[in-house]
Design an enzyme around this catalytic site. Structure first.
Site, short mmCIF file in Angstrom:
data_model
loop_
_atom_site.label_atom_id
_atom_site.label_comp_id
_atom_site.label_asym_id
_atom_site.label_seq_id
_atom_site.Cartn_x
_atom_site.Cartn_y
_atom_site.Cartn_z
CB THR A 156 -9.09 7.82 5.50
OG1 THR A 156 -8.88 8.59 6.67
CG2 THR A 156 -9.19 8.78 4.32
CG ASP A 157 -11.01 9.22 10.14
OD1 ASP A 157 -10.05 8.67 9.56
OD2 ASP A 157 -10.85 9.92 11.16
CE1 TYR A 178 -3.94 8.66 3.60
CE2 TYR A 178 -5.52 9.57 5.18
CZ TYR A 178 -4.91 8.47 4.60
OH TYR A 178 -5.25 7.21 4.99
N1 LIG Z 1 -2.88 4.54 9.25
C1 LIG Z 1 -4.05 5.10 9.52
O1 LIG Z 1 -4.25 5.72 10.57
C2 LIG Z 1 -5.20 4.94 8.55
C3 LIG Z 1 -6.43 5.56 8.84
C4 LIG Z 1 -7.49 5.40 7.95
C5 LIG Z 1 -7.34 4.64 6.80
N2 LIG Z 1 -6.12 4.09 6.55
C6 LIG Z 1 -5.99 3.33 5.30
O2 LIG Z 1 -5.84 1.95 5.62
C7 LIG Z 1 -5.03 1.32 4.62
C8 LIG Z 1 -3.89 0.58 5.31
O3 LIG Z 1 -3.18 1.53 6.09
P1 LIG Z 1 -1.89 1.15 6.93
O4 LIG Z 1 -1.97 1.92 8.20
O5 LIG Z 1 -1.72 -0.32 6.94
O6 LIG Z 1 -0.79 1.86 6.02
P2 LIG Z 1 0.80 1.66 6.02
O7 LIG Z 1 1.25 0.95 7.23
O8 LIG Z 1 1.36 3.00 5.71
O9 LIG Z 1 0.99 0.69 4.79
C9 LIG Z 1 0.82 1.13 3.47
C10 LIG Z 1 1.68 0.24 2.61
O10 LIG Z 1 1.55 0.68 1.26
C11 LIG Z 1 2.83 0.59 0.68
N3 LIG Z 1 2.96 1.44 -0.50
C12 LIG Z 1 3.12 2.78 -0.58
N4 LIG Z 1 3.24 3.15 -1.85
C13 LIG Z 1 3.15 2.03 -2.61
C14 LIG Z 1 3.21 1.76 -3.98
N5 LIG Z 1 3.37 2.73 -4.90
N6 LIG Z 1 3.07 0.48 -4.41
C15 LIG Z 1 2.89 -0.51 -3.52
N7 LIG Z 1 2.85 -0.33 -2.19
C16 LIG Z 1 2.98 0.94 -1.74
C17 LIG Z 1 3.77 1.01 1.79
O11 LIG Z 1 5.06 0.55 1.47
P3 LIG Z 1 6.35 1.25 2.15
O12 LIG Z 1 6.36 0.72 3.55
O13 LIG Z 1 7.47 0.77 1.31
O14 LIG Z 1 6.11 2.72 2.09
C18 LIG Z 1 3.16 0.29 2.98
O15 LIG Z 1 3.65 -1.03 3.10
C19 LIG Z 1 -4.56 2.44 3.69
O16 LIG Z 1 -5.42 2.49 2.58
C20 LIG Z 1 -4.74 3.70 4.51
O17 LIG Z 1 -4.95 4.85 3.71
C21 LIG Z 1 -5.05 4.20 7.40
#
Ligand SMILES: NC(=O)c1ccc[n+]([C@@H]2O[C@H](COP(=O)([O-])OP(=O)(O)OC[C@H]3O[C@@H](n4cnc5c(N)ncnc54)[C@H](OP(=O)(O)O)[C@@H]3O)[C@@H](O)[C@H]2O)c1
Length: 307
Positions: free
Chosen positions: A124-125, A148
């Site tokens: 992440t940023d 985070y």
């Molecule tokens: N969202 C943002 O703005 C953002 C920004 C920068 C980087 N990122 C990074 O990009 C990546 C994808 O993000 P996203 O937005 O797609 O996130 P997301 O929609 O929150 O999806 C994360 C997934 O991980 C699952 N998860 C959580 N704990 C887990 C565990 N112990 N075992 C297996 N699965 C688990 C969640 O399941 P549940 O639905 O059951 O909780 C969810 O399906 C992540 O690494 C995030 O940190 C996101």
């Protein structure tokens, strides 16, 4: 003919996960630009064998489950998307946040190496503190301001040197809860919105990130990569532009300062953490502009709501 590349996706029901799984299966996820292929090559029907695992199917914090899952599927590439993404909640839930974002990332990296697979993970940023004053390149100094961001930085450092670490920011997918859906709902119901104009960053459409991940799964470059839609913006500007796309007037979005947010968010966020994507752009096609991405997301969201 060569066999399909075997890809294991963790967190497959998340924002990026659902779009990546569609893309790997040669489907076009909602909100995608069908013409945007970073390496110019569309995904073939039988290019990938996909093992898309949700939290219920593969809890990444359980080392034995991970070891067994990876040993059974024997992937060529693991795209590790499972993450703890509740930025404010993490401030009071540090242990869980680090277990998922740091320790489990190390577990995935070790498991990948055990079977000779390449690991791709997303960071992440928010690993940056936002004080640089211009956009961040891959080797800029990190200094996370919140739990985070600290957990994601710890995860980066626990990866092996040949893993691929993608940093994204402000991820938005059509099939997920995110701020753009809140804005669209308010626009549809005739309400107005207030958004901060002093947090500047880059937007990442989940469907565009999915295409980028396919390229990385093919090329397996290793190292850090900043991947985001083109152009720097603020949350206010995203809301203002979304209002314009949805036919609302100039009075739809009002700019405010972070200090005016009530209640104050638990986590401190960097004031300016836009990602410099030059390294990506030198190797593959730049992601479309953030305005193009936001407009696509709103269009496809509208079709899903009506359909
Ligand atoms: N969202 C943002 O703005 C953002 C920004 C920068 C980087 N990122 C990074 O990009 C990546 C994808 O993000 P996203 O937005 O797609 O996130 P997301 O929609 O929150 O999806 C994360 C997934 O991980 C699952 N998860 C959580 N704990 C887990 C565990 N112990 N075992 C297996 N699965 C688990 C969640 O399941 P549940 O639905 O059951 O909780 C969810 O399906 C992540 O690494 C995030 O940190 C996101």
């Amino acid at each position: 003919m060569s066999r399909p590349a075997r890809i294991l996706v963790t967190g497959a029901s998340g924002q990026v996960g659902v779009d990546l799984v569609d893309t790997l299966r040669a489907l076009t996820p909602p909100g995608a630009d069908a013409l945007f292929q970073p390496d110019t090559t569309p995904v073939g029907d039988d290019e990938f064998a996909v093992f898309a695992l949700t939290r219920d199917e593969l809890d990444v914090t359980n080392r034995e489950v991970v070891r067994r899952g990876v040993a059974t599927t024997r992937p060529d590439v693991i795209v590790h998307l499972a993450a703890y993404t509740h930025v404010d909640q993490a401030e009071s839930d540090r242990e869980t946040c680090f277990a998922v974002n740091a320790q489990a990332t190390e577990t995935m990296s070790l498991a990948a190496h055990d079977v000779g697979a390449h690991l791709i993970t997303i960071s992440t940023d928010y690993v940056f503190d936002g004080t640089k004053g211009s956009c961040y390149v891959e080797d800029d100094e990190t200094n996370p301001l919140n739990v985070y961001g600290a957990s994601k930085r710890a995860g980066e450092l626990l990866c092996a040197s040949d893993d691929t670490i993608v940093r994204a920011s402000w991820v938005m997918g059509v099939r997920a809860k995110n701020v753009l859906h809140v804005i669209a709902d308010r626009a549809a119901s005739g309400e107005t919105v207030r958004f901060v104009n002093d947090q500047v960053g880059t937007v990442t459409l989940a469907s565009d990130m999915a295409r980028a991940l396919v390229t990385l799964a093919r090329e397996r470059p290793g190292g850090y990569w900043h991947v985001a839609n083109t152009g720097t913006t603020s949350w206010f500007e995203v809301a203002r532009y979304a209002g314009e796309v949805l036919g609302r007037g100039d009075d739809f979005a009002t700019p405010i300062l972070t200090s005016e947010l009530v209640p104050a968010p638990a986590a401190t966020r960097p004031a300016r953490s836009d990602l410099d994507t030059s390294k990506w752009n030198r190797s593959w096609a730049p992601l479309p502009s953030w305005q193009d991405g936001v407009a696509r997301l709103l269009r496809d969201r509208d079709q899903r709501v009506r359909g």
